[in-house]
Scaffold this motif. Structure first.
Motif, PDB file in Angstrom:
ATOM      1  N   HIS A   5     -22.614  24.027   4.937  1.00  0.00           N
ATOM      2  CA  HIS A   5     -21.210  24.143   5.358  1.00  0.00           C
ATOM      3  C   HIS A   5     -20.399  23.016   4.726  1.00  0.00           C
ATOM      4  O   HIS A   5     -20.742  21.841   4.845  1.00  0.00           O
ATOM      5  N   GLY A   6     -19.316  23.407   4.049  1.00  0.00           N
ATOM      6  CA  GLY A   6     -18.422  22.428   3.460  1.00  0.00           C
ATOM      7  C   GLY A   6     -17.356  21.991   4.433  1.00  0.00           C
ATOM      8  O   GLY A   6     -16.772  22.812   5.152  1.00  0.00           O
ATOM      9  N   LEU A   7     -17.094  20.689   4.466  1.00  0.00           N
ATOM     10  CA  LEU A   7     -16.045  20.121   5.303  1.00  0.00           C
ATOM     11  C   LEU A   7     -15.047  19.401   4.407  1.00  0.00           C
ATOM     12  O   LEU A   7     -15.361  18.340   3.854  1.00  0.00           O
TER      13      LEU A   7
ATOM     14  N   LEU B  54     -23.346  11.314  -3.218  1.00  0.00           N
ATOM     15  CA  LEU B  54     -24.284  10.587  -2.372  1.00  0.00           C
ATOM     16  C   LEU B  54     -24.862  11.563  -1.355  1.00  0.00           C
ATOM     17  O   LEU B  54     -24.158  12.443  -0.852  1.00  0.00           O
ATOM     18  N   GLY B  55     -26.144  11.422  -1.048  1.00  0.00           N
ATOM     19  CA  GLY B  55     -26.775  12.345  -0.123  1.00  0.00           C
ATOM     20  C   GLY B  55     -27.798  11.677   0.771  1.00  0.00           C
ATOM     21  O   GLY B  55     -28.416  10.678   0.396  1.00  0.00           O
ATOM     22  N   LEU B  56     -27.949  12.226   1.959  1.00  0.00           N
ATOM     23  CA  LEU B  56     -28.975  11.779   2.896  1.00  0.00           C
ATOM     24  C   LEU B  56     -29.555  13.012   3.583  1.00  0.00           C
ATOM     25  O   LEU B  56     -28.822  13.765   4.238  1.00  0.00           O
TER      26      LEU B  56
ATOM     27  N   THR C 160     -20.292  17.878   2.634  1.00  0.00           N
ATOM     28  CA  THR C 160     -21.127  19.065   2.809  1.00  0.00           C
ATOM     29  C   THR C 160     -22.226  18.744   3.811  1.00  0.00           C
ATOM     30  O   THR C 160     -22.928  17.729   3.669  1.00  0.00           O
ATOM     31  N   LEU C 161     -22.357  19.600   4.823  1.00  0.00           N
ATOM     32  CA  LEU C 161     -23.420  19.460   5.816  1.00  0.00           C
ATOM     33  C   LEU C 161     -24.425  20.596   5.633  1.00  0.00           C
ATOM     34  O   LEU C 161     -24.056  21.711   5.244  1.00  0.00           O
TER      35      LEU C 161
ATOM     36  N   VAL D  72     -26.506  15.493   4.802  1.00  0.00           N
ATOM     37  CA  VAL D  72     -25.087  15.337   4.540  1.00  0.00           C
ATOM     38  C   VAL D  72     -24.914  14.846   3.111  1.00  0.00           C
ATOM     39  O   VAL D  72     -25.722  14.053   2.611  1.00  0.00           O
ATOM     40  N   GLN D  73     -23.873  15.362   2.439  1.00  0.00           N
ATOM     41  CA  GLN D  73     -23.553  14.930   1.084  1.00  0.00           C
ATOM     42  C   GLN D  73     -22.061  14.623   0.993  1.00  0.00           C
ATOM     43  O   GLN D  73     -21.238  15.273   1.653  1.00  0.00           O
TER      44      GLN D  73
END
Length: 384
Positions: free
Chosen positions: A267-269, A338-340, A274-275, A321-322
């Motif tokens: 899902h884009g916010l 960046l991503g986690l 992005t989640l 999350v990105q």
């Protein structure tokens, strides 16, 4: 003495090869980029962590080169280790060099990987081709990998065994509608040579004392053939989101049948965030020659007590999350991301028992084993 499990490294390598085969999807060379991440696995008495760096650079409009450096630092005090040995640490280092060549609607991929640790050396050569058909609506991917492994044993300089591996891949993806894509993947893997772990042992009832048990080395067949088939799909929703799902069936001539089901949501916010989240379920039956406890020594031709050969199942929950910048004021950088990502794993074994459990248990009556684990991946990617 160390008790190590080659299977996670092998599985990771096979999935990496498959990703490399399909990474050229779309008859477009990948973007020039640097992708660095740190991964950490912690659970079941194992801690595995280390960095990875992937660099990709094009040369003209038809060729792209890539190089990857990957490290696993392992600290092990798992149930296998504590049962028969002492905790240990080791490090695995992996290097990959690859090239993609674009010609019309086809991409030819070639790569070489070397993975090395103190008692194991693996070399793999991969060749793949991806071709688009029917107005770029259908993509066919064919891949072949050949691996040469050398198995050694710490403290025994005279021990050196070989294992050869071949991997055949066939994949097809199809655009079904403007919002949906479906894919089918088939894979055949053949292994030959020394396929067991030189440190791992199995147990059998002590003939002089049925309340006790003794150990003997594992003994596997010297060949193995496995076949897997997977179907996957993705549907793009109108609010900058997508759902995806997949099912994979695996079987081999050792008697293992496995099923994997996975569902995910992205899902884009706003323009940058992005989640994503997902759930994955895995289950398998035991190998034909597996047993947690044999009746007596050498009771059959092949012997295994590796928990990964037993009957077990597990579920994995994922969340991530990105954050990315499409327009960034850094000279030479077109996009920064960046991503986690975090995974939680929970696995239960149906016929592998925890011999390290405290208590006065008769052989074969110890508690069944289970574990949970956390996997964390922090990444930074920039295209240039």
């Amino acid at each position: 003495m160390a008790v190590t499990d080659r299977r996670p490294a092998t599985v990771a390598l096979l999935w990496m090869l498959l990703l490399m085969a399909t990474g050229a999807h779309g008859a477009t060379l990948p973007e020039d980029k640097v992708d660095a991440f740190y991964h950490r696995y912690e659970g079941g008495g194992m801690t595995i962590d280390g960095p990875s760096v992937l660099v990709r650079k094009g040369a003209g409009n038809q060729v792209s080169f890539s190089g990857q450096y990957y490290v696993d630092s392992v600290s092990a005090a798992s149930v296998d280790v504590l049962a028969t040995a002492s905790p240990y640490t080791e490090e695995r280092t992996e290097y990959t060099l690859g090239a993609d060549y674009l010609e019309g609607n086809s991409i030819l991929s070639l790569s070489y990987t070397n993975s090395s640790e103190n008692d194991y050396e693996a070399n793999t050569l991969y060749l793949g081709i991806s071709q688009e058909f029917f107005g770029n609506m259908t993509t066919l991917t064919i891949g072949y990998a050949r691996g040469w492994d050398t198995v050694m044993e710490v403290g025994n300089d005279s021990f050196e065994e070989e294992a050869d591996r071949q991997n055949y891949q066939l994949g097809i993806s199809q655009v079904l509608t403007p919002n949906s894509v479906m894919g089918l993947d088939f894979e055949v893997v053949t292994d030959e040579g020394f396929l067991e772990n030189p440190y791992r042992v199995n147990r059998y009832v002590d003939p002089s004392d049925p309340t006790n048990y003794l150990y003997q080395p594992e003994r596997y067949p010297d060949t193995r053939t496995s076949v897997s088939a997977a179907v996957n799909g993705r549907y793009y929703l109108p609010w900058r989101a997508s759902v995806k799902g997949s099912y994979r069936y695996f079987t081999d001539d050792w008697g293992i049948d496995a099923h994997t089901v996975e569902l995910g949501y992205v899902h884009g916010l706003g323009p940058n965030w992005t989640l994503e989240g997902g759930i994955r379920y895995y289950s398998q039956d035991q190998a034909d020659f597996y047993s947690d406890l044999y009746d007596y020594a050498n009771s059959q031709t092949h012997l295994a007590r590796d928990k990964e050969m037993s009957t077990f199942s597990g579920i994995t929950f994922s969340a991530g999350v990105q954050y990315q910048w499409e327009q960034i004021s850094v000279p030479g950088v077109d996009r920064l991301q960046l991503g986690l990502l975090v995974d939680y794993l929970d696995f239960d074994y149906d016929n592998f028992r925890d011999v390290t459990a405290s208590g006065d248990y008769l052989p074969g009556q110890e508690p069944l084993y289970g574990f949970d684990a956390w996997v964390t991946r922090a990444s930074v990617l920039f295209e240039y």
